[in-house]
Design a protein around this motif. Sequence first.
Motif, PDB file in Angstrom:
ATOM      1  N   GLN A 111       0.825  -1.219   0.000  1.00  0.00           N
ATOM      2  CA  GLN A 111       0.000   0.000   0.000  1.00  0.00           C
ATOM      3  C   GLN A 111       0.851   1.257   0.000  1.00  0.00           C
ATOM      4  OE1 GLN A 111      -3.502  -0.008  -0.010  1.00  0.00           O
ATOM      5  NE2 GLN A 111      -3.314   2.216  -0.308  1.00  0.00           N
TER       6      GLN A 111
ATOM      7  N   GLN B  83      -5.407   3.085  -7.141  1.00  0.00           N
ATOM      8  CA  GLN B  83      -5.812   2.166  -6.082  1.00  0.00           C
ATOM      9  C   GLN B  83      -6.148   0.779  -6.625  1.00  0.00           C
ATOM     10  OE1 GLN B  83      -5.543   2.809  -2.894  1.00  0.00           O
ATOM     11  NE2 GLN B  83      -6.294   0.749  -2.355  1.00  0.00           N
ATOM     12  N   THR B  84      -6.582   0.678  -7.821  1.00  0.00           N
ATOM     13  CA  THR B  84      -6.872  -0.638  -8.397  1.00  0.00           C
ATOM     14  C   THR B  84      -5.602  -1.477  -8.538  1.00  0.00           C
ATOM     15  OG1 THR B  84      -6.696   0.370 -10.581  1.00  0.00           O
ATOM     16  CG2 THR B  84      -8.900   0.180  -9.631  1.00  0.00           C
TER      17      THR B  84
ATOM     18  N   ALA C  50      -4.697  -2.697  -5.113  1.00  0.00           N
ATOM     19  CA  ALA C  50      -5.612  -3.770  -4.700  1.00  0.00           C
ATOM     20  C   ALA C  50      -5.249  -5.090  -5.378  1.00  0.00           C
ATOM     21  CB  ALA C  50      -7.042  -3.374  -5.028  1.00  0.00           C
TER      22      ALA C  50
ATOM     23  N   GLN D 118      -2.174  -6.620  -3.674  1.00  0.00           N
ATOM     24  CA  GLN D 118      -2.459  -7.243  -2.377  1.00  0.00           C
ATOM     25  C   GLN D 118      -3.195  -8.579  -2.528  1.00  0.00           C
ATOM     26  OE1 GLN D 118      -4.584  -4.033  -0.536  1.00  0.00           O
ATOM     27  NE2 GLN D 118      -2.733  -3.090   0.306  1.00  0.00           N
TER      28      GLN D 118
ATOM     29  N   HIS E 168     -12.776  -5.896  -8.703  1.00  0.00           N
ATOM     30  CA  HIS E 168     -12.754  -4.911  -7.616  1.00  0.00           C
ATOM     31  C   HIS E 168     -14.181  -4.426  -7.278  1.00  0.00           C
ATOM     32  CE1 HIS E 168      -8.411  -4.699  -7.811  1.00  0.00           C
ATOM     33  NE2 HIS E 168      -8.504  -4.509  -9.125  1.00  0.00           N
TER      34      HIS E 168
ATOM     35  N   HIS F  44     -14.963  -1.429  -5.984  1.00  0.00           N
ATOM     36  CA  HIS F  44     -14.995   0.028  -5.820  1.00  0.00           C
ATOM     37  C   HIS F  44     -16.195   0.650  -6.554  1.00  0.00           C
ATOM     38  CE1 HIS F  44     -10.807  -1.091  -4.949  1.00  0.00           C
ATOM     39  NE2 HIS F  44     -10.779   0.001  -4.172  1.00  0.00           N
TER      40      HIS F  44
ATOM     41  N   ASN G 239     -10.751  -0.508   1.399  1.00  0.00           N
ATOM     42  CA  ASN G 239      -9.297  -0.536   1.182  1.00  0.00           C
ATOM     43  C   ASN G 239      -8.589  -1.257   2.326  1.00  0.00           C
ATOM     44  OD1 ASN G 239      -9.377   0.874  -1.249  1.00  0.00           O
ATOM     45  ND2 ASN G 239      -9.401   2.872  -0.206  1.00  0.00           N
TER      46      ASN G 239
ATOM     47  N   LEU H 151      -8.557  -5.147   2.205  1.00  0.00           N
ATOM     48  CA  LEU H 151      -7.619  -5.811   1.300  1.00  0.00           C
ATOM     49  C   LEU H 151      -6.446  -6.443   2.051  1.00  0.00           C
ATOM     50  CD1 LEU H 151      -7.570  -3.118  -1.512  1.00  0.00           C
ATOM     51  CD2 LEU H 151      -8.440  -5.439  -1.736  1.00  0.00           C
TER      52      LEU H 151
END
Length: 499
Positions: free
Chosen positions: A52, A62-63, A66, A69, A161, A163, A190, A193
């Motif tokens: 992160q 952010q994708t 993600a 992770q 995802h 989101h 978030n 994850l």
Amino acid sequence: MPESTYGSVILTLGNVLLPNEKLYPNPTPSMQEGLSWDIEYDLRLLGCELIQTAGLLLKLPQTAVATGQVLFHRYFYSSSFIKRPMEIIAMACTNLAAKIEENARRVRDVINVFNHIKQVRAGKTIRPLLIDQNYIDKKLEVIKSERRILKELGFCVYVKHPHKMITMYLKVLEKERERKFVQTAWNYMNDSLRTDIFLRFTPESIACACIDLAARNLQIPLPKSPSWFVIFGAKEDEIRYIMIAILRLYKHRPKPFDDLEKIVNSLRDKIQDERKKLRETHLNEQIIKQHQISDSTSASMSTTVISMQSTILQDDASMAMTTHTETMKTILTTVKTSNGDKADNVTKIKSHRNIDEDSSRESTVNDHYRSSSRSSRKRSSRSSRSPIPQKKKKYRSPSKSRKQKDKRRLRNRSRSSNGRKKDKKRRSRTSTVSPDNNYLNNQDKRHKSHRTASILSTKDTNNTKHHHHHHRHQSLEEKQTSQNGYLTSHYHKKSSYRN
């Protein structure tokens, strides 16, 4: 899309979830090697935090963070933390996630960012990473671990995802204008994850759980009879499990990374020692088996050799007996035949003797007749004054010809010596004769000198021929005779010139 199986894990585009048999509370690969679940949980939390923070420093969306992770959790459910170092796998996951989300970064930048995070956590002075052999080795490890992740996951790196689902669900509930509510639901998602809920549940149920937890925290009422999440296909048990897993993150404090690394290294050393011992025992067992096999083969070979020797001896004895009987038979037959042959030989010898006596008598009669005919021929030849018929030349061997030549030479020597004595006597006599007689004597002398010269020349030619063909057998006497002949001829010439 066909199913891809690798590492006993089945992943497809329609179903990216892992089976319950591979997930906790069932034993994971790390637990099978002696690592407890609490330490594994802390390692998962620390690895996701590193990804992160590195995504924020690398300015990734952010994708991408993600996906990195989720790939990290998937990989360590098919491999162990003891086999692979956590930090390098986190670097490989961030690099691979940036490529998947079409925001690729250099491997050098990823390594520098993780080094910077490590220095900040340890409270050290921030220094740039030197490009030396350690840096090159780490870079190669990151590239190899990226390939290893793709192989373990069967190249199924698709992540769905939630989101966009959060904004869509809030529009349905007519809460999209409340920014704080939307932001808290986004933050819970978030944070989730870092756990393994994305491997257990679908993104729709995760989005519903994050919205419900944010509404309870902000005390925003949502429809309960019937429950609002039933419309989106979520279940109440799943939403409770997700909410508890997210709230546990805020109460749990993981151990420092150095302590976790020491524990992992100690377990790794133990496993390596055990493997070495197992290898040694396995090698010893193999050596013992080989010795046993060699002993058994040698014993079997010895028994086979003994049996072969016994069979050979038996065969030799039988062959000897047969040969002995055959030899006895042949001896008996030869004795019989010899007795019969002796009588035949006696008769043959007697007949040969009679034949020889007859032939000897005939030969004596023939010889007597031949001798009488020869004597009569000689008498007739003497009485008749007809010329003697020329006899055919007989072939003479080289040894006989040499003997004849030697006899001729001796005769010529005796003649030459006698001729010299006669010449001296003649000279002494002619010294008192008149001049008319001197002229005649001189002519006789010239004639004789020419004659002696011709004789000597023939001798010289014979000598030269004999010297060419048989130069090795030439004696000292021949050389002396040739020299004497030359001197006599030269002397006669001078005397003739003087006269």
